[in-house]
Write an enzyme that holds these catalytic residues in place. Structure first.
Site, PDB file in Angstrom:
ATOM      1  N   GLU A  37       0.827  -1.216   0.000  1.00 19.61           N
ATOM      2  CA  GLU A  37       0.000   0.000   0.000  1.00 19.61           C
ATOM      3  C   GLU A  37       0.858   1.261   0.000  1.00 19.61           C
ATOM      4  O   GLU A  37       0.397   2.333  -0.370  1.00 19.61           O
ATOM      5  CB  GLU A  37      -0.915  -0.034   1.217  1.00 19.61           C
ATOM      6  N   ALA A  86      -4.058   6.584   7.428  1.00 20.38           N
ATOM      7  CA  ALA A  86      -3.381   6.042   8.606  1.00 20.38           C
ATOM      8  C   ALA A  86      -1.933   5.662   8.320  1.00 20.38           C
ATOM      9  O   ALA A  86      -1.303   4.942   9.096  1.00 20.38           O
ATOM     10  CB  ALA A  86      -4.145   4.826   9.127  1.00 20.38           C
ATOM     11  N   ASN A 145     -11.856   5.915  -0.679  1.00 18.53           N
ATOM     12  CA  ASN A 145     -11.110   6.221   0.542  1.00 18.53           C
ATOM     13  C   ASN A 145      -9.678   6.602   0.215  1.00 18.53           C
ATOM     14  O   ASN A 145      -9.023   5.973  -0.617  1.00 18.53           O
ATOM     15  CB  ASN A 145     -11.139   5.026   1.501  1.00 18.53           C
ATOM     16  N   ARG A 180     -17.916  18.048 -11.250  1.00 19.73           N
ATOM     17  CA  ARG A 180     -16.944  18.852 -11.991  1.00 19.73           C
ATOM     18  C   ARG A 180     -15.514  18.366 -11.796  1.00 19.73           C
ATOM     19  O   ARG A 180     -14.625  18.760 -12.551  1.00 19.73           O
ATOM     20  CB  ARG A 180     -17.037  20.325 -11.584  1.00 19.73           C
ATOM     21  N   ASP A 213     -17.742  -2.610   4.792  1.00 26.11           N
ATOM     22  CA  ASP A 213     -17.913  -2.890   6.220  1.00 26.11           C
ATOM     23  C   ASP A 213     -19.021  -2.058   6.851  1.00 26.11           C
ATOM     24  O   ASP A 213     -19.291  -2.188   8.045  1.00 26.11           O
ATOM     25  CB  ASP A 213     -16.602  -2.664   6.970  1.00 26.11           C
ATOM     26  N   ASP A 270      -9.580  -4.765   4.385  1.00 22.76           N
ATOM     27  CA  ASP A 270      -8.658  -3.762   4.924  1.00 22.76           C
ATOM     28  C   ASP A 270      -8.560  -3.883   6.446  1.00 22.76           C
ATOM     29  O   ASP A 270      -8.349  -2.899   7.154  1.00 22.76           O
ATOM     30  CB  ASP A 270      -9.076  -2.344   4.519  1.00 22.76           C
ATOM     31  N   ALA A 273      -8.767   4.204  10.138  1.00 25.91           N
ATOM     32  CA  ALA A 273      -7.501   3.456  10.150  1.00 25.91           C
ATOM     33  C   ALA A 273      -7.774   2.000   9.814  1.00 25.91           C
ATOM     34  O   ALA A 273      -7.683   1.112  10.661  1.00 25.91           O
ATOM     35  CB  ALA A 273      -6.830   3.586  11.511  1.00 25.91           C
ATOM     36  N   GLY A 274      -8.116   1.732   8.566  1.00 27.66           N
ATOM     37  CA  GLY A 274      -8.474   0.378   8.194  1.00 27.66           C
ATOM     38  C   GLY A 274      -9.809  -0.002   8.807  1.00 27.66           C
ATOM     39  O   GLY A 274     -10.581   0.852   9.258  1.00 27.66           O
TER      40      GLY A 274
END
Length: 390
Positions: A134, A145, A223, A231, A252, A278, A313-314
């Protein structure tokens, strides 16, 4: 083994009442295992359950107090054990934005674990399929995060160090295409790895340029990227206009509104969407304070937020629960949700010939769910880990 009285998920994304046959850890054509074996056939009564392939999570960080970036084989073993127990039979864990040398050590540990698992298969643990990087080639503006201190510009030499340490098991590398040298990086490595747009502040033109040059993936769509507006369509608009691109979704119930999930299916179609969890180390654990990429995270229910600034954070949700949420709370058909957690990730990883569907000759990894989508059995490599009645 014969599993009778089940609704079998087919490659055409439909359910058909029937039975499943397994021989030598692989799915077999009906009757094949009895024709080739003199032993008495083992029979499992599926009690009318849905029979779906084992799930594949291509982007998650950890669970049960462990994180892939802990950098130990013991952590990976515990992660793989939990994932298999909830029906996720293939894992492709993700790294965070950490120092280069530390990432090399983590990747080397993952490669060593993968070789050990191949040499000594353990049906009680999910198969290690590779790594989703990532970071660290991301954007400070959309770091989420990730630790900004370790963010770097794209560097082909460093990527090759990563891949060498991983012994070729890095399947995805995330980039922010608006950063200096990113487009050249995409062109240089596109034939070696899936290039993802990840944690990026790119506008539509920058994102589309990356996809036109060979990037083919989007990390947790919506995310850690600019908002999708009429636009300024941003990365999401570039994904929509790039038919070869597959996109991750975290279903989730926290990261994306159900209406946007439904809209995404209408925009991209069901063949281009991959469900991911994630999940971080708090998954499967009580509420409390945990860490992700060296940063403190507070977890309450399925909400995981940074202590420092409250950023998401995930997740604290496993992939099977994400599938349930998509079906029960987002009105995504079960047939579609299953494909997004099995067939689509297998195809993206390039392993669909051996897993991802209940097809003769493929690995006998499957999950039985009752009518309320509660887990009734997990079968991996033809071994029953959790079982319903016989």
């Amino acid at each position: 083994m014969r599993i009778k009285n089940v609704k079998v998920y087919r490659e055409d994304k439909s359910f058909e009442e029937g039975e499943i046959c397994i021989r030598d850890g692989l799915f077999a054509a009906p009757g094949e295992e009895t024709e080739n074996s003199g032993e008495q056939e083992e029979t499992l009564d599926g009690e009318g359950c849905y029979a779906i392939p084992g799930l594949i999570d291509i982007h998650f960080h950890g669970c049960m107090g462990h994180d892939f970036c802990d950098g130990t084989e013991e952590a990976i073993e515990e992660i793989a054990k939990y994932e298999a127990s909830v029906g996720v039979t293939g894992i492709n864990p993700a790294t965070m934005t950490l120092p280069v040398e530390e990432l090399e050590e983590i990747l080397a540990t993952g490669a060593a674990y993968g070789k050990k698992q191949q040499a000594q298969p353990d049906p009680a643990r999910a198969d290690f399929l590779g790594v989703n990087m990532e970071g660290p080639f991301i954007s400070e503006e959309k770091k989420g995060a990730q630790d900004a201190r370790n963010i770097r510009l794209c560097d082909v030499e460093i990527f090759h160090r990563f891949q060498k340490a991983a012994e070729g098991t890095v399947n995805y590398i995330g980039v922010a295409p608006e950063k200096e040298g990113a487009l050249e990086f995409v062109e240089a490595v596109k034939d070696e790895v899936h290039v993802s747009l990840a944690h990026t502040n790119a506008d539509y033109d920058s994102a589309k340029a990356a996809y036109d040059r060979g990037a083919c993936h989007a990390v947790h769509l919506y995310n850690a990227m600019p908002a999708f507006t009429h636009r300024a369509p941003g990365v999401v608009g570039a994904v929509a206009d790039s038919p070869h691109v597959m996109a991750e979704l975290i279903c989730d119930g926290v990261h994306i509104h159900p209406a946007m999930v439904r809209a995404t299916f209408k925009m991209l179609g069901e063949d281009r969407i991959i469900f991911i969890s994630d999940s971080m180390r708090a998954t499967g654990m009580p509420d409390g304070r945990y860490t992700l990429g060296g940063l403190d995270v507070d977890v309450k229910g399925n909400h995981a937020t940074l202590v420092s600034d409250g950023a998401l954070a995930g997740s604290a949700t496993n992939l099977m629960d994400c599938v349930r949420t998509a079906v029960k709370k987002m009105d995504i058909p079960l047939e579609t949700a299953v494909a997004c957690a099995t067939m689509n990730p297998a195809k993206s990883l390039g392993v669909y010939e051996t897993r991802g569907s209940i097809t003769p000759g493929k690995k006998a990894d499957l999950v039985l769910l009752d009518k309320d989508l509660r887990l009734k059995a997990v079968i991996k490599d033809g071994n029953v880990l959790t079982e319903t009645g016989r």
